[in-house]
Write an enzyme that holds these catalytic residues in place. Structure first.
Site, PDB file in Angstrom:
ATOM      1  N   ASP A  75      24.220   8.624  53.309  1.00 23.49           N
ATOM      2  CA  ASP A  75      23.853   9.901  52.708  1.00 23.49           C
ATOM      3  C   ASP A  75      22.628   9.719  51.806  1.00 23.49           C
ATOM      4  O   ASP A  75      22.526   8.758  51.055  1.00 23.49           O
ATOM      5  CB  ASP A  75      25.046  10.405  51.880  1.00 23.49           C
ATOM      6  N   GLU A  92      20.531   9.298  56.924  1.00 18.21           N
ATOM      7  CA  GLU A  92      20.164  10.682  56.641  1.00 18.21           C
ATOM      8  C   GLU A  92      18.911  10.598  55.778  1.00 18.21           C
ATOM      9  O   GLU A  92      18.980  10.391  54.567  1.00 18.21           O
ATOM     10  CB  GLU A  92      21.264  11.424  55.880  1.00 18.21           C
TER      11      GLU A  92
END
Length: 548
Positions: free
Chosen positions: A212, A271
Site C-alpha cells: 500500500d 500500489e
C-alpha cells in the site's frame, strides 16, 4: 515454513508474470460466523468457487487488528488477525487450503503508516518531544505564535490538513486520516520491524504482498511547503517532498532480498501512483516484481486512449524486464460497469467520480468487452471481487450507512468508496443474498436488484458475466498463445483495436457505434457478446479469434 505444494499451472518461480489475481475485500466477501461482516471462515467456504472461476491467486485486503477508521488500512498489530475476521490458526488453515486448490495467497502490507492505536504510537504520545519513541513517527513543532500553526501546508488524502496537534503542543504527520500516523522510514527500527513482519507472514506460507502507498513512505526531512491548495495522489514535479522519492528504492531492494531468500520465492506488487516513465524504477530486477496499472484502470473506454496506455505500459516495463498488469476496478474506485455507462468513461478525479448519470445496460456491455480485452493482453491481471458477477457501484447508500473517512473529512461533500465495497450477493432473492450464514444484515446494505447478480443466478445463466470470466480464464490456461508475451498490433479501422498473440490468435475490439467485419480467415473462440448473424462484430464487443 509452510511448503505446501502448489498445483496450479503457474506453479513456478515466475508464476506472477501471467497470474490472474482475485482481490478479496474480506469485510465484504462472505460472512462465515453470522455477524454480518465477512471473515476468514466465509472466505474458506468460498475457495472452491474461486478455484472454479479460474484465478491463480487471491489478494486479501488488510485483515489485521484495526479500529477500522479506514477499512483496515489503519493497522494496530501487523502480526495478528482482527478478531472479527478470525484467528491466526484460521489464517494458517486458509493458506494451506488455498494452496491445495492451486491458489496462491497475497496479503496487503501497509508500511506508510500505522493506526493511532498501535503500541508504538501510543508510546510516542506518552513520551516527551525528541524521545526515541517519537522518532519512529514524524512529530514536529508547529509554526506561528506558540507553535499553533501546522508545520507545513500539506493536504491529506481524505480532506483537511496532514497534521494533528497533540496535547503537549507538537504535531504529527498523517498523509491520510488523523488515525493513521505516518512512520519515519529514516528510522532504523522502522525498517527492521517491517522486515521482521515480512518474514513472519512468509514463514506462515504467504506467497507475497501488495504494498500500500509504495510511492510514499520516504519524506524530505525538511518537510517543505508544497504551495498546493488540495491533495494530489501523484507527484507532478521532480523531488516531491512526500511522493515517489528515490529513497523508497533502498527499502524495496532490502525487501526483495528477503523474498528471494525463500526456496519458493515470494513476490511483491506495488500500489504506486507515479508519473509516466517512473514506474519501471520500482520494477528493476532487484526491487519489486509487478505494479498495478492505474493508467489502464483510469483510461476512458476509447480505442485511441486504450492503445496509447497499452503501448506505454508494455514498452516502459519491458525496459526493466517486468511484465505488464491490467486492472479495471478495485476497492478505491467506482466499479467499471458504472463508469463505462457514463458519458465520460474514464476516472477524472483523484478521489473518485460520483453522481453522474449512468446507463447500466451500456456499462455492462462495455465491461464485458473490457474484461475480455484485459484477459487477452500479455502479462498479469487483477479481478476485483464481484466484477465477475457484473456488479455495479451502489450510489444510493443511505448517509447513515457511510463509513469511509472521506465522508466525514470532506464535510459530507464526498460520499467516499463505500459504494464499491458493498457485501457480495451469493444466493437467493432478498438481502443478504447468502452473504451471512445467519441471515444477519450485512455491514453495508445491499440493493434489492442484486438478486439477478448473485453467484447462483450467474451460474444458471450461460450468457452471464461469470460464465464469460470463466471461459476467458479457461482459455488463458489452455491456449499457449495467451501464455506467451508476444504481442503485436494489426492494421484496423478507426475506433477499433486489433492485435495478435502468439501463433495466429487475434483479439478484435469494436468501440464504434456500428458493426464491423471480422478479420478474414478467422474462427471465433470467445466473444463478449453475441456476434452478428452476418459475421459482423457488434459495437462495444470484443472477440478472440483463431486464424484458419
Amino acid at each position: 515454513m509452510n511448503n505446501t505444494p502448489r498445483t496450479n499451472d503457474a506453479a513456478n518461480d515466475s508464476w506472477w508474470r501471467t497470474a490472474v489475481i482475485y482481490q478479496v475485500y474480506i469485510r465484504s466477501f462472505a460472512d462465515g460466523d453470522g455477524d454480518g461482516t465477512g471473515d476468514i471462515a466465509g472466505l474458506r467456504s468460498r475457495l472452491q468457487y474461486l478455484a472454479h472461476v479460474g484465478v491463480d491467486a487471491i489478494w486479501i485486503n488488510p485483515w489485521y487488528p484495526s479500529p477500522l477508521a479506514d477499512g483496515g488500512y489503519d493497522v494496530s498489530d501487523f502480526r495478528d488477525i482482527h478478531p472479527t475476521y478470525g484467528t491466526l490458526d484460521e489464517a494458517r488453515k486458509l493458506i494451506a487450503e488455498a494452496h491445495e486448490l492451486g491458489l496462491r495467497v497475497i496479503l496487503d502490507i501497509v508500511p506508510n503508516h500505522t493506526s493511532d492505536q498501535h503500541t508504538w504510537f501510543q508510546r510516542a504520545l506518552a513520551a516527551a518531544p525528541g524521545s526515541p519513541e517519537r522518532t519512529r513517527f514524524l512529530f514536529r513543532d508547529g509554526r506561528g505564535e506558540n507553535g499553533s500553526l501546522p508545520p507545513n501546508d500539506w493536504h491529506a488524502a481524505f480532506g483537511g490538513p496532514t497534521w494533528t496537534r497533540t496535547p503537549d503542543g507538537q504535531w504529527y504527520l498523517h498523509l491520510f486520516a488523523p488515525e493513521q500516523p505516518d512512520l519515519n522510514w529514516d528510522n532504523d527500527e522502522v525498517r527492521a520491524e517491517f522486515e521482521s513482519i515480512l518474514r513472519f507472514w512468509f514463514d506462515l506460507g504467504v506467497d507475497g504482498f501488495r504494498i500500500d502507498v509504495a510511492h510514499g513512505m520516504v519524506k524530505d526531512p525538511a518537510l517543505p511547503d508544497l504551495g498546493l491548495t488540495e491533495f494530489s495522489v501523484i507527484a507532478h514535479e521532480d523531488n516531491h517532498p512526500h511522493w515517489d522519492r528515490d529513497g523508497v528504492h533502498d527499502i524495496f531492494r532490502s525487501w526483495r532480498a528477503i523474498a528471494d531468500s525463500y526456496p519458493d520465492p515470494r513476490v511483491f506488487v506495488a500500489e504506486a501512483h507515479v508519473r509516466p516513465g517512473r514506474l519501471p524504477d520500482y520494477l528493476r530486477p532487484d526491487e519489486l516484481h509487478t505494479a498495478f496499472n492505474f493508467d489502464f484502470l483510469k483510461c476512458a473506454f476509447e480505442a485511441g486512449k486504450l492503445r496509447e496506455v497499452i503501448d506505454r505500459t508494455i514498452t516502459d516495463l519491458a525496459s526493466v524486464g517486468a511484465p505488464a498488469t491490467w486492472v479495471l476496478s478495485n476497492h478505491d474506485e467506482a466499479r467499471h460497469v458504472t463508469r463505462y455507462g457514463r458519458a465520460n468513461t474514464g476516472v477524472t478525479t483523484p478521489i473518485r467520480d460520483q453522481g453522474h448519470p449512468t446507463d447500466l445496460t451500456l456499462g455492462t456491455h462495455r465491461a464485458r468487452a473490457a474484461a475480455l480485452l484485459m484477459l487477452a493482453l500479455p502479462g498479469g491481471a487483477y479481478i476485483y471481487q464481484g466484477e465477475e458477477l457484473g456488479l455495479h457501484e451502489v450510489e444510493d447508500l443511505p448517509e447513515s450507512a457511510l463509513q469511509d473517512p472521506t465522508w466525514e473529512r470532506s464535510g459530507h461533500t464526498v460520499r467516499g468508496r463505500d459504494g464499491c465495497r458493498v457485501p457480495l450477493p451469493w444466493t437467493g432473492d432478498t438481502p443478504p443474498f447468502g452473504f451471512s450464514t445467519s441471515g444477519a444484515a450485512p455491514w453495508l446494505p445491499q440493493p434489492d436488484d442484486w438478486k439477478s447478480y448473485t453467484a447462483e443466478a450467474n451460474q444458471a445463466d450461460r450468457t452471464s458475466m461469470l460464465q464469460l470470466y470463466r471461459s476467458a480464464l479457461r482459455l488463458r490456461r489452455t491456449n499457449p498463445n495467451l501464455r506467451t508475451e508476444e504481442f503485436r498490433w494489426l492494421e484496423c479501422q478507426a475506433d477499433t483495436l486489433l492485435f495478435a498473440r502468439g501463433n495466429g490468435l487475434l483479439c478484435a475490439v469494436n468501440l464504434t457505434d456500428q458493426p464491423i467485419p471480422l478479420p478474414d480467415a478467422t474462427s471465433p473462440l470467445l466473444a463478449s457478446g453475441p456476434l452478428d448473424d452476418a459475421g459482423l462484430l457488434p459495437p462495444d464487443t470484443t472477440v478472440l479469434l483463431q486464424r484458419d
